[in-house]
Design a protein around this motif. Structure first.
Motif, PDB file in Angstrom:
ATOM      1  N   TYR A  63      32.810 -13.145  10.202  1.00 40.01           N
ATOM      2  CA  TYR A  63      31.472 -12.867   9.300  1.00 40.01           C
ATOM      3  C   TYR A  63      31.393 -11.650   8.743  1.00 40.01           C
ATOM      4  N   SER A  87      33.780 -15.451   6.132  1.00 37.53           N
ATOM      5  CA  SER A  87      32.701 -15.875   5.633  1.00 37.53           C
ATOM      6  C   SER A  87      31.498 -14.707   5.080  1.00 37.53           C
ATOM      7  N   SER A 115      27.234 -22.771   5.417  1.00 33.55           N
ATOM      8  CA  SER A 115      27.500 -21.345   7.386  1.00 33.55           C
ATOM      9  C   SER A 115      26.325 -20.832   7.067  1.00 33.55           C
ATOM     10  N   TRP A 126      25.303 -18.548   9.933  1.00 30.76           N
ATOM     11  CA  TRP A 126      24.192 -17.073   9.671  1.00 30.76           C
ATOM     12  C   TRP A 126      23.225 -16.514  10.226  1.00 30.76           C
TER      13      TRP A 126
END
Length: 297
Positions: free
Chosen positions: A72, A97, A153, A157
């Motif tokens: 991430y 991501s 996503s 988050w």
């Protein structure tokens, strides 16, 4: 979990601080080696609105060392630096991501050409000021809104970022979310940059307030959001109060001699107005005024 943060500005440092508080390990990728070395040695110093300090240790690397190791990654660079992130088009980073936190809308064109399966966009309502290479002053508490641009996503988050003193919410419509932020930025940022005033003085000074109102009216007209005039104007005034001591990112750019994001904020409104054959004289005037400051800087 390690979370990448590309951008060592005020928002990058603020988010990295709260990532650390949430039990994650931020890896900050900075524009200069000097800032990376300083952060590795000194960590991040956080100051709240009462000037109370706290310090956390972080890992930092020069952005050229980015390898997509973190699953991430948050992109917190300014809109004017988005083009420098061409390396994100590398197919090797396809599984990462990304969450983009920029003002304006220009970065959407960049996102459309990225190969990643999960891309999210967000807006930051916090007021923050970077002090030196590793300190951040939290001048106004707000929230972060997140929406999925590609894939899904946003819930991940929220799980990563959300905290008691750092709220993060999900929005279903990324375009409307960015439109609302664009309205706020178009109304606030150019006026503060031209008059060299913090956000709070926009509602204390009747002439500044009048200019802000004109910009607001032109922007909601261009974005076809006049039906939400009342609630949007109220949100704008509340934000000015909540971030009364904050100096907008555009003002800080002018003060430091850096190029502003006027092209991706007011410039975006002007381009859309031309396509719809709409007249927006106040926006045109402040656009030219800020461009003159950019040229001088």
């Amino acid at each position: 979990m390690k979370v990448g943060v590309i951008g060592g500005g005020a928002i990058g440092l603020l988010i990295s601080y709260f990532l650390k508080l949430n039990g994650h390990e931020p890896v900050i990728y900075t524009r200069t080696s000097a800032q990376a070395e300083f952060l590795n040695q000194n960590g991040i110093t956080y100051r709240n609105q009462s000037s109370k300090e706290n310090k956390v240790n972080v890992q930092a690397l020069h952005v050229n060392e980015y390898s997509g190791e973190e699953s991430y990654c948050i992109i917190s660079v300014k809109q004017t630096s988005i083009s420098e992130l061409f390396f994100l088009k590398d197919e090797n980073f396809q599984e990462v991501s990304y969450l983009f936190l920029q003002n304006g809308m220009s970065h959407i064109k960049f996102l459309e050409n990225l190969p990643q399966m999960n891309l999210s966009v967000g807006v930051v309502e916090h007021g923050a000021l970077k002090d030196g290479l590793s300190s951040v002053n939290h001048l106004g508490e707000g929230r972060i809104k997140v929406s999925s641009f590609k894939g899904d996503s946003s819930s991940e988050w929220i799980e990563i970022l959300h905290g008691l003193n750092f709220p993060v919410t999900a929005e279903s419509n990324w375009e409307e979310m960015l439109y609302k932020k664009l309205i706020i930025n178009s109304s606030i940022n150019p006026v503060t940059a031209i008059l060299r005033i913090p956000n709070g003085q926009l509602i204390e000074n009747e002439y500044a307030l009048s200019i802000m109102k004109e910009l607001f009216e032109e922007t909601i007209l261009v974005l076809d959001m006049t039906d939400k005039r009342g609630e949007l104007w109220k949100e704008l005034l509340v934000l000015c109060r909540n971030t009364s001591f904050n100096r907008s990112s555009m003002l800080k750019s002018v003060e430091s001699g850096q190029q502003t994001e006027i092209d991706s904020i007011t410039g975006e409104i002007i381009e859309r107005a031309k396509k719809s054959n709409l007249q927006i004289p106040c926006s045109m005037h402040v656009f030219k005024a800020v461009k003159a400051l950019d040229w001088r800087g």
